[in-house]
Design an enzyme around this catalytic site. Structure first.
Site, PDB file in Angstrom:
ATOM      1  N   ILE A 191      21.557  -5.644 -15.062  1.00  0.00           N
ATOM      2  CA  ILE A 191      22.329  -4.667 -13.744  1.00  0.00           C
ATOM      3  C   ILE A 191      22.799  -3.578 -14.267  1.00  0.00           C
ATOM      4  CG2 ILE A 191      23.607  -4.981 -11.695  1.00  0.00           C
ATOM      5  CD1 ILE A 191      21.338  -6.914 -11.755  1.00  0.00           C
TER       6      ILE A 191
ATOM      7  N   LEU B 179      19.897  -8.234  -8.188  1.00  0.00           N
ATOM      8  CA  LEU B 179      18.739  -8.747  -7.595  1.00  0.00           C
ATOM      9  C   LEU B 179      18.217  -9.702  -8.647  1.00  0.00           C
ATOM     10  CD1 LEU B 179      16.696  -9.187  -5.144  1.00  0.00           C
ATOM     11  CD2 LEU B 179      15.378  -7.434  -6.186  1.00  0.00           C
TER      12      LEU B 179
ATOM     13  N   GLU C 277      12.922  -2.036 -10.885  1.00  0.00           N
ATOM     14  CA  GLU C 277      12.498  -1.888  -9.583  1.00  0.00           C
ATOM     15  C   GLU C 277      11.164  -2.330  -9.293  1.00  0.00           C
ATOM     16  OE1 GLU C 277      14.656   1.171  -7.617  1.00  0.00           O
ATOM     17  OE2 GLU C 277      15.848   1.519  -9.199  1.00  0.00           O
TER      18      GLU C 277
HETATM   19  C1  LIG Z   1      16.938  -1.213 -18.016  1.00  0.00           C
HETATM   20  C2  LIG Z   1      16.775  -1.854 -16.773  1.00  0.00           C
HETATM   21  C3  LIG Z   1      17.645  -1.985 -15.870  1.00  0.00           C
HETATM   22  C4  LIG Z   1      17.435  -2.863 -14.647  1.00  0.00           C
HETATM   23  N1  LIG Z   1      18.345  -2.705 -13.549  1.00  0.00           N
HETATM   24  C5  LIG Z   1      18.333  -3.586 -12.488  1.00  0.00           C
HETATM   25  C6  LIG Z   1      19.276  -3.479 -11.562  1.00  0.00           C
HETATM   26  O1  LIG Z   1      20.244  -2.611 -11.612  1.00  0.00           O
HETATM   27  N2  LIG Z   1      19.186  -4.457 -10.532  1.00  0.00           N
HETATM   28  C7  LIG Z   1      18.414  -5.379 -10.633  1.00  0.00           C
HETATM   29  O2  LIG Z   1      18.328  -6.525  -9.841  1.00  0.00           O
HETATM   30  N3  LIG Z   1      17.385  -5.527 -11.646  1.00  0.00           N
HETATM   31  C8  LIG Z   1      17.372  -4.614 -12.603  1.00  0.00           C
HETATM   32  N4  LIG Z   1      16.502  -4.526 -13.583  1.00  0.00           N
HETATM   33  C9  LIG Z   1      15.428  -5.843 -13.664  1.00  0.00           C
HETATM   34  C10 LIG Z   1      14.020  -5.216 -13.251  1.00  0.00           C
HETATM   35  O3  LIG Z   1      13.907  -5.076 -12.003  1.00  0.00           O
HETATM   36  C11 LIG Z   1      13.163  -6.536 -13.642  1.00  0.00           C
HETATM   37  O4  LIG Z   1      13.084  -6.753 -15.244  1.00  0.00           O
HETATM   38  C12 LIG Z   1      11.702  -6.537 -13.437  1.00  0.00           C
HETATM   39  O5  LIG Z   1      11.780  -6.658 -11.898  1.00  0.00           O
HETATM   40  C13 LIG Z   1      10.862  -7.618 -13.834  1.00  0.00           C
HETATM   41  O6  LIG Z   1      11.319  -8.770 -13.650  1.00  0.00           O
HETATM   42  P1  LIG Z   1      11.460  -9.740 -15.212  1.00  0.00           P
HETATM   43  O7  LIG Z   1      12.147  -9.031 -16.296  1.00  0.00           O
HETATM   44  O8  LIG Z   1      12.202 -11.201 -14.783  1.00  0.00           O
HETATM   45  O9  LIG Z   1      10.093  -9.970 -15.555  1.00  0.00           O
HETATM   46  P2  LIG Z   1       9.350 -11.406 -14.839  1.00  0.00           P
HETATM   47  O10 LIG Z   1       9.207 -11.330 -13.532  1.00  0.00           O
HETATM   48  O11 LIG Z   1       9.523 -12.610 -15.644  1.00  0.00           O
HETATM   49  O12 LIG Z   1       7.596 -10.940 -15.408  1.00  0.00           O
HETATM   50  C14 LIG Z   1       7.217 -10.961 -16.890  1.00  0.00           C
HETATM   51  C15 LIG Z   1       5.733 -10.506 -16.589  1.00  0.00           C
HETATM   52  O13 LIG Z   1       4.930 -11.167 -15.740  1.00  0.00           O
HETATM   53  C16 LIG Z   1       4.423 -10.246 -14.740  1.00  0.00           C
HETATM   54  N5  LIG Z   1       4.170 -11.085 -13.664  1.00  0.00           N
HETATM   55  C17 LIG Z   1       5.155 -11.737 -13.008  1.00  0.00           C
HETATM   56  N6  LIG Z   1       4.439 -12.317 -11.801  1.00  0.00           N
HETATM   57  C18 LIG Z   1       3.299 -11.543 -11.783  1.00  0.00           C
HETATM   58  C19 LIG Z   1       2.249 -12.028 -10.893  1.00  0.00           C
HETATM   59  N7  LIG Z   1       2.380 -12.729  -9.740  1.00  0.00           N
HETATM   60  N8  LIG Z   1       0.901 -11.519 -11.254  1.00  0.00           N
HETATM   61  C20 LIG Z   1       1.019 -10.767 -12.415  1.00  0.00           C
HETATM   62  N9  LIG Z   1       1.726 -10.587 -13.284  1.00  0.00           N
HETATM   63  C21 LIG Z   1       3.106 -11.004 -13.035  1.00  0.00           C
HETATM   64  C22 LIG Z   1       5.544  -8.776 -14.724  1.00  0.00           C
HETATM   65  O14 LIG Z   1       4.790  -7.783 -14.229  1.00  0.00           O
HETATM   66  C23 LIG Z   1       5.710  -8.796 -16.029  1.00  0.00           C
HETATM   67  O15 LIG Z   1       4.920  -8.254 -16.831  1.00  0.00           O
HETATM   68  C24 LIG Z   1      16.445  -3.692 -14.604  1.00  0.00           C
HETATM   69  C25 LIG Z   1      15.576  -3.793 -15.872  1.00  0.00           C
HETATM   70  C26 LIG Z   1      15.617  -2.952 -16.801  1.00  0.00           C
HETATM   71  C27 LIG Z   1      14.867  -3.373 -18.003  1.00  0.00           C
END
Ligand SMILES: Cc1cc2nc3c(=O)[nH]c(=O)nc-3n(C[C@H](O)[C@H](O)[C@H](O)COP(=O)(O)OP(=O)(O)OC[C@H]3O[C@@H](n4cnc5c(N)ncnc54)[C@H](O)[C@@H]3O)c2cc1C
Length: 396
Positions: free
Chosen positions: A157, A125, A380
């Protein structure tokens, strides 16, 4: 209201606790130090039926309930959160969408290998420009001569680059409507052996180091039209449904790590003396342990409630528009993940503090717990996203 686990749930807990203690605990420090995927442990977990736990026997599952599966994630994570997330990624993110939304042919093709643990399937995702804002997906899939031609990238991922990783379900924009800023998003199954499917080098992670995490790229990657998962345009809703179950399991993972923190801190507090007596006899330390135990109890209670609610809501939720019942379970899942992940972070912090200087040294497991625990506030859906979801259900 009945707070007793069933005999079957107790048996799963016992089985996983023994396996975790005997097999996972001794291996965990080296797996973490070497960022090594635990193939042998995964093979044994497959033999115990853990990858098929919450799925029907028809597809090779064990026919267990969702709470039993969460208990398995909790017990394994108590030994090694990297092993816990490997199971969670394989079941909640890998197999569940195929089980919940797949055609009979898709289930027949993929589920037997996934539910036995012979293969792992991933969930794609997150993208470089679409994380919390999952609807901002930029990966595209164009239907050309009966083939979806996929171009784009996914990041972070889980389970995507092991020797037994068989593929990934991605979200992709399958059409752009006139004038709309965002396109129609669909879910597509992309097998790993598809030309143009590139698994990029693994991340060097702070925690969950025994788990496998890679960025993926898709360069004119063609898969048959039948690899569409569920309804065209239904991709985002399907993924949000998948994340609801996933969040409950991440909450269970966090409870497991928090319990490990309490176990370690209590044992250390009894053996370490300062000012002429064990530090467990100092009230300031007792209060830390009491707070940890109380928060773990609360986290476990809401996690188990969310697991049972999710189990009961599943048949109604699948294939239907998001109704009130699904809203309830989404909120409970968000609350469980939010509370359990933040409580486990507090527990890890206190456990480290109780270890004093040794807490900062990698020879004690609390240093690993402290590093591991952070990811459950991010994966997630971050804690901010959970709060946004909960606030929305309050009418904000
Ligand atoms: C070890 C690990 C395994 C993972 N495995 C998977 C997987 O298997 N599949 C998959 O698809 N993803 C996976 N992820 C991704 C994970 O789901 C995302 O990192 C997470 O959803 C946050 O997205 P981002 O890193 O792009 O942060 P961003 O969306 O860029 O957010 C950055 C910061 O801004 C904050 N923020 C963003 N929007 C808002 C808002 N509207 N209001 C207030 N605060 C906000 C966030 O909470 C965060 O603190 C994994 C991540 C990790 C670290």
């Amino acid at each position: 209201m009945d707070f007793e686990l069933s005999d079957e749930q107790k048996a799963i807990r016992q089985l996983c606790r023994e396996f975790a203690q005997e097999v996972v605990v001794p291996a965990a420090p080296a797996l973490d130090r070497e960022s090594r995927f635990p193939y042998d442990i995964v093979r044994q977990m497959g033999g115990l039926g853990l990858f098929g736990l919450p799925f029907p026997e028809e597809w090779g599952g064990a026919g267990g309930d969702f709470l039993s599966y969460c208990i398995a994630v909790e017990e394994l994570s108590r030994a090694d959160a990297g092993v816990g997330i490997t199971l969670e990624g394989a079941v909640s993110l890998g197999a569940a969408p195929i089980h919940d939304f797949g055609t009979r042919a898709q289930k027949e093709r993929w589920l037997p290998d996934l539910l036995s643990g012979r293969q792992l399937w991933a969930f794609g995702l997150t993208e470089p420009q679409a994380g919390s804002d999952a609807g901002a997906t930029q990966t595209r899939a164009e239907l050309v001569n009966g083939q979806w031609v996929v171009n784009g990238a996914k990041q972070f991922i889980t389970n995507s680059g092991t020797d037994i990783s068989a593929g990934v379900t991605i979200t992709a924009v399958t059409a752009r409507s006139d004038g709309a800023a965002r396109g129609e998003i669909s879910a597509i199954l992309v097998p790993r052996d598809t030309p143009g499917y590139v698994v990029q080098p693994a991340y060097h992670k702070l925690g969950w180091r025994s788990s496998d995490t890679h960025p993926l790229a898709f360069d004119d990657c063609s898969v048959p039209e039948e690899n569409l998962l569920g309804r065209r345009g239904g991709g985002l809703r399907q993924f949000l449904h998948t994340l609801t179950g996933g969040r409950v399991a991440i909450a269970a993972l966090a409870v497991g790590v928090a319990q490990a923190c309490l176990d370690a801190a209590l044992a250390y507090a009894k053996e370490r003396s300062a000012f002429g007596r064990p530090i467990s006899e100092h009230q300031a330390i007792q209060f830390k342990l009491a707070d940890m135990a109380t928060e773990i109890e609360l986290a476990r209670l809401i996690t188990y409630k969310a697991a049972v609610t999710y189990q009961n809501s599943r048949p109604a939720a699948l294939g239907q528009p998001a109704g009130e019942a699904e809203g309830d379970v989404q909120r409970l899942a968000a609350m469980a993940k939010l509370y359990a992940s933040e409580a486990s972070k507090r527990a890890a912090d206190q456990a480290l503090q109780i270890h004093g200087g040794y807490g900062f040294i990698e020879e004690y497991p609390v240093a690993r717990y402290w590093r591991d625990v952070k990811a459950s506030e991010i994966g997630e859906g971050t804690s901010e996203v959970q709060r946004m979801l909960i606030a929305r259900t309050l009418g904000c």
